[in-house]
Design a protein around this motif. Sequence first.
Motif, PDB file in Angstrom:
ATOM      1  N   HIS A  80       0.836  -1.213   0.000  1.00 19.78           N
ATOM      2  CA  HIS A  80       0.000   0.000   0.000  1.00 19.78           C
ATOM      3  C   HIS A  80       0.872   1.264   0.000  1.00 19.78           C
ATOM      4  O   HIS A  80       0.802   2.060  -0.939  1.00 19.78           O
ATOM      5  CB  HIS A  80      -0.911  -0.066   1.229  1.00 19.78           C
ATOM      6  CG  HIS A  80      -1.771   1.123   1.473  1.00 19.78           C
ATOM      7  ND1 HIS A  80      -2.675   1.608   0.549  1.00 19.78           N
ATOM      8  CD2 HIS A  80      -1.879   1.931   2.570  1.00 19.78           C
ATOM      9  CE1 HIS A  80      -3.292   2.661   1.077  1.00 19.78           C
ATOM     10  NE2 HIS A  80      -2.831   2.875   2.283  1.00 19.78           N
ATOM     11  N   VAL A  81       1.693   1.452   1.033  1.00 19.43           N
ATOM     12  CA  VAL A  81       2.693   2.529   1.081  1.00 19.43           C
ATOM     13  C   VAL A  81       3.955   1.926   1.701  1.00 19.43           C
ATOM     14  O   VAL A  81       3.916   0.783   2.178  1.00 19.43           O
ATOM     15  CB  VAL A  81       2.222   3.751   1.922  1.00 19.43           C
ATOM     16  CG1 VAL A  81       0.991   4.403   1.305  1.00 19.43           C
ATOM     17  CG2 VAL A  81       1.959   3.362   3.380  1.00 19.43           C
ATOM     18  N   LEU A  82       5.052   2.672   1.727  1.00 21.31           N
ATOM     19  CA  LEU A  82       6.304   2.155   2.287  1.00 21.31           C
ATOM     20  C   LEU A  82       6.078   1.641   3.715  1.00 21.31           C
ATOM     21  O   LEU A  82       5.513   2.360   4.543  1.00 21.31           O
ATOM     22  CB  LEU A  82       7.372   3.261   2.284  1.00 21.31           C
ATOM     23  CG  LEU A  82       8.780   2.842   2.705  1.00 21.31           C
ATOM     24  CD1 LEU A  82       9.390   1.863   1.712  1.00 21.31           C
ATOM     25  CD2 LEU A  82       9.686   4.071   2.841  1.00 21.31           C
ATOM     26  N   GLY A  83       6.498   0.417   3.972  1.00 19.68           N
ATOM     27  CA  GLY A  83       6.374  -0.172   5.309  1.00 19.68           C
ATOM     28  C   GLY A  83       5.009  -0.747   5.629  1.00 19.68           C
ATOM     29  O   GLY A  83       4.813  -1.294   6.716  1.00 19.68           O
ATOM     30  N   SER A  84       4.044  -0.641   4.730  1.00 21.62           N
ATOM     31  CA  SER A  84       2.681  -1.091   5.055  1.00 21.62           C
ATOM     32  C   SER A  84       2.643  -2.606   5.203  1.00 21.62           C
ATOM     33  O   SER A  84       3.303  -3.328   4.468  1.00 21.62           O
ATOM     34  CB  SER A  84       1.680  -0.624   4.000  1.00 21.62           C
ATOM     35  OG  SER A  84       1.935  -1.237   2.762  1.00 21.62           O
ATOM     36  N   ALA A  85       1.855  -3.051   6.178  1.00 19.34           N
ATOM     37  CA  ALA A  85       1.826  -4.469   6.512  1.00 19.34           C
ATOM     38  C   ALA A  85       0.405  -4.959   6.749  1.00 19.34           C
ATOM     39  O   ALA A  85      -0.471  -4.200   7.167  1.00 19.34           O
ATOM     40  CB  ALA A  85       2.640  -4.717   7.777  1.00 19.34           C
ATOM     41  N   GLN A  86       0.224  -6.255   6.461  1.00 15.82           N
ATOM     42  CA  GLN A  86      -0.933  -6.973   6.960  1.00 15.82           C
ATOM     43  C   GLN A  86      -0.478  -7.589   8.280  1.00 15.82           C
ATOM     44  O   GLN A  86       0.692  -7.949   8.420  1.00 15.82           O
ATOM     45  CB  GLN A  86      -1.315  -8.106   6.031  1.00 15.82           C
ATOM     46  CG  GLN A  86      -1.336  -7.740   4.555  1.00 15.82           C
ATOM     47  CD  GLN A  86      -1.540  -8.975   3.695  1.00 15.82           C
ATOM     48  OE1 GLN A  86      -2.622  -9.541   3.686  1.00 15.82           O
ATOM     49  NE2 GLN A  86      -0.503  -9.394   2.986  1.00 15.82           N
ATOM     50  N   ILE A  87      -1.392  -7.749   9.214  1.00 18.89           N
ATOM     51  CA  ILE A  87      -1.022  -8.341  10.500  1.00 18.89           C
ATOM     52  C   ILE A  87      -1.771  -9.661  10.675  1.00 18.89           C
ATOM     53  O   ILE A  87      -3.007  -9.685  10.629  1.00 18.89           O
ATOM     54  CB  ILE A  87      -1.328  -7.377  11.663  1.00 18.89           C
ATOM     55  CG1 ILE A  87      -0.499  -6.080  11.487  1.00 18.89           C
ATOM     56  CG2 ILE A  87      -1.015  -8.036  13.008  1.00 18.89           C
ATOM     57  CD1 ILE A  87      -0.819  -4.996  12.502  1.00 18.89           C
ATOM     58  N   ALA A  88      -0.980 -10.752  10.822  1.00 24.43           N
ATOM     59  CA  ALA A  88      -1.584 -12.069  11.071  1.00 24.43           C
ATOM     60  C   ALA A  88      -1.595 -12.313  12.570  1.00 24.43           C
ATOM     61  O   ALA A  88      -0.598 -12.083  13.264  1.00 24.43           O
ATOM     62  CB  ALA A  88      -0.787 -13.153  10.363  1.00 24.43           C
ATOM     63  N   VAL A  89      -2.744 -12.758  13.089  1.00 27.24           N
ATOM     64  CA  VAL A  89      -2.934 -13.019  14.518  1.00 27.24           C
ATOM     65  C   VAL A  89      -3.314 -14.500  14.652  1.00 27.24           C
ATOM     66  O   VAL A  89      -4.293 -14.939  14.047  1.00 27.24           O
ATOM     67  CB  VAL A  89      -4.063 -12.114  15.076  1.00 27.24           C
ATOM     68  CG1 VAL A  89      -4.315 -12.394  16.553  1.00 27.24           C
ATOM     69  CG2 VAL A  89      -3.725 -10.636  14.858  1.00 27.24           C
ATOM     70  N   GLU A  90      -2.533 -15.269  15.425  1.00 29.30           N
ATOM     71  CA  GLU A  90      -2.749 -16.716  15.515  1.00 29.30           C
ATOM     72  C   GLU A  90      -2.833 -17.176  16.959  1.00 29.30           C
ATOM     73  O   GLU A  90      -2.042 -16.761  17.795  1.00 29.30           O
ATOM     74  CB  GLU A  90      -1.561 -17.483  14.912  1.00 29.30           C
ATOM     75  CG  GLU A  90      -1.255 -17.225  13.470  1.00 29.30           C
ATOM     76  CD  GLU A  90       0.071 -17.910  13.093  1.00 29.30           C
ATOM     77  OE1 GLU A  90       0.937 -17.208  12.539  1.00 29.30           O
ATOM     78  OE2 GLU A  90       0.242 -19.112  13.378  1.00 29.30           O
ATOM     79  N   LYS A  91      -3.780 -18.051  17.206  1.00 27.50           N
ATOM     80  CA  LYS A  91      -3.839 -18.728  18.513  1.00 27.50           C
ATOM     81  C   LYS A  91      -4.644 -20.018  18.354  1.00 27.50           C
ATOM     82  O   LYS A  91      -5.665 -20.012  17.660  1.00 27.50           O
ATOM     83  CB  LYS A  91      -4.500 -17.825  19.562  1.00 27.50           C
ATOM     84  CG  LYS A  91      -4.393 -18.391  20.990  1.00 27.50           C
ATOM     85  CD  LYS A  91      -4.980 -17.419  22.007  1.00 27.50           C
ATOM     86  CE  LYS A  91      -5.125 -18.075  23.373  1.00 27.50           C
ATOM     87  NZ  LYS A  91      -3.836 -18.377  24.031  1.00 27.50           N
ATOM     88  N   ALA A  92      -4.169 -21.067  18.959  1.00 29.34           N
ATOM     89  CA  ALA A  92      -4.869 -22.358  18.990  1.00 29.34           C
ATOM     90  C   ALA A  92      -5.307 -22.800  17.592  1.00 29.34           C
ATOM     91  O   ALA A  92      -6.445 -23.225  17.385  1.00 29.34           O
ATOM     92  CB  ALA A  92      -6.075 -22.277  19.940  1.00 29.34           C
ATOM     93  N   GLY A  93      -4.398 -22.660  16.631  1.00 32.95           N
ATOM     94  CA  GLY A  93      -4.673 -23.166  15.285  1.00 32.95           C
ATOM     95  C   GLY A  93      -5.573 -22.278  14.446  1.00 32.95           C
ATOM     96  O   GLY A  93      -5.935 -22.630  13.316  1.00 32.95           O
ATOM     97  N   LEU A  94      -5.952 -21.114  14.956  1.00 34.85           N
ATOM     98  CA  LEU A  94      -6.813 -20.188  14.221  1.00 34.85           C
ATOM     99  C   LEU A  94      -5.980 -18.979  13.770  1.00 34.85           C
ATOM    100  O   LEU A  94      -5.245 -18.410  14.575  1.00 34.85           O
ATOM    101  CB  LEU A  94      -7.949 -19.714  15.137  1.00 34.85           C
ATOM    102  CG  LEU A  94      -8.909 -18.671  14.557  1.00 34.85           C
ATOM    103  CD1 LEU A  94      -9.803 -19.291  13.488  1.00 34.85           C
ATOM    104  CD2 LEU A  94      -9.770 -18.082  15.676  1.00 34.85           C
TER     105      LEU A  94
END
Length: 336
Positions: free
Chosen positions: A94-108
């Motif tokens: 999207h822009v410099l440094g832009s990120a998606q954030i993945a959140v994981e717990k208990a296989g989800l």
Amino acid sequence: MKPDQLLHPAPAGLYCPAGDFYIDPVRPVARALITHGHSDHARAGHGAVLATRETLDIMEIRYGADFCGTRQAAAFGERIDLSGVTVSFHPAGHVLGSAQIAVEKAGLTIVASGDYKRGADPTVTPYEPVPCDVFITEATFGLPVFHHPEPKGEMGKLLTSLRQFPERSHLLGAYSLGKAQRVIRLLRDCGYDAPVYIHGSLARLCDYYVSRGVALGDMRPATTEGSRPADFRGAVVVGPPSAFADRWARRFNEPLVAFASGWMMVRQRAKQGGVELPLVISDHCDWPELTETIRELAPREVWVTHGREEALVRWCELAGIPARPLHLVGYEDEGD
Ligand SMILES: [Zn+2]
């Protein structure tokens, strides 16, 4: 674990109770994970901030060194444990440094994509698909009418205009984070190597992009103090759209106002803004990119944040993917 036990909308933004953090909170919180530096996503005043190095640097440039209590930089792909919840950052394009954030717990796994795009843009790390159970997507251009054309073709219109009107100063409106640097880079990639004059408010972010390896060529300050309109004859001047409504803009030689934005697809918007040369250049997905991304990821569920949620939710349902709008407030994308 049900998805909304892991992450759910709260008044301050998307909240993860197990990890006690928010993603892109719209009001000050103890712990914030930030997807990118646009002001509606990255706000000052949080306790601890976790983001990519570039996003942290951009927040410091915009808000000053004391924009938060403590900060931690996340490298793309690095897995970080927050009270038993694993989080990781992945390129969003999207822009410099832009990120998606993945959140994981208990296989989800839930992926909050922030703002993202799939089209080519040499100023950013390209979007990477992240397999997930729940995909959270924006829908800024979430209507089938939105198709963004090839950016080089749009920039070609500006170059044609420069040849047709060699006397006129071409004022190119572009938002200060992301779009301004992208249009300058596009000009260079289209073979334009004359100096590009930039409004003072863009200087620090342009310099930062250059320091991170994004070549922008010869940039000079578009100061009108001590200069004559004739000095900018036939020049390209890049500035935030707000500056062109200002007295500053009238000092240039027969100014011709162009504006680079996904919204320039909407003719009425261009007209209202007094834009003579609309260029459809967007840092968001258009409708085909949104729907192709969801098809490619094939998540179990889709949550839609800001934008035109209803049409995308309906499309997902027709494609057999359960979907719902999150009705998050406070995100008016600064960047498009
Ligand atoms: Zn944004």
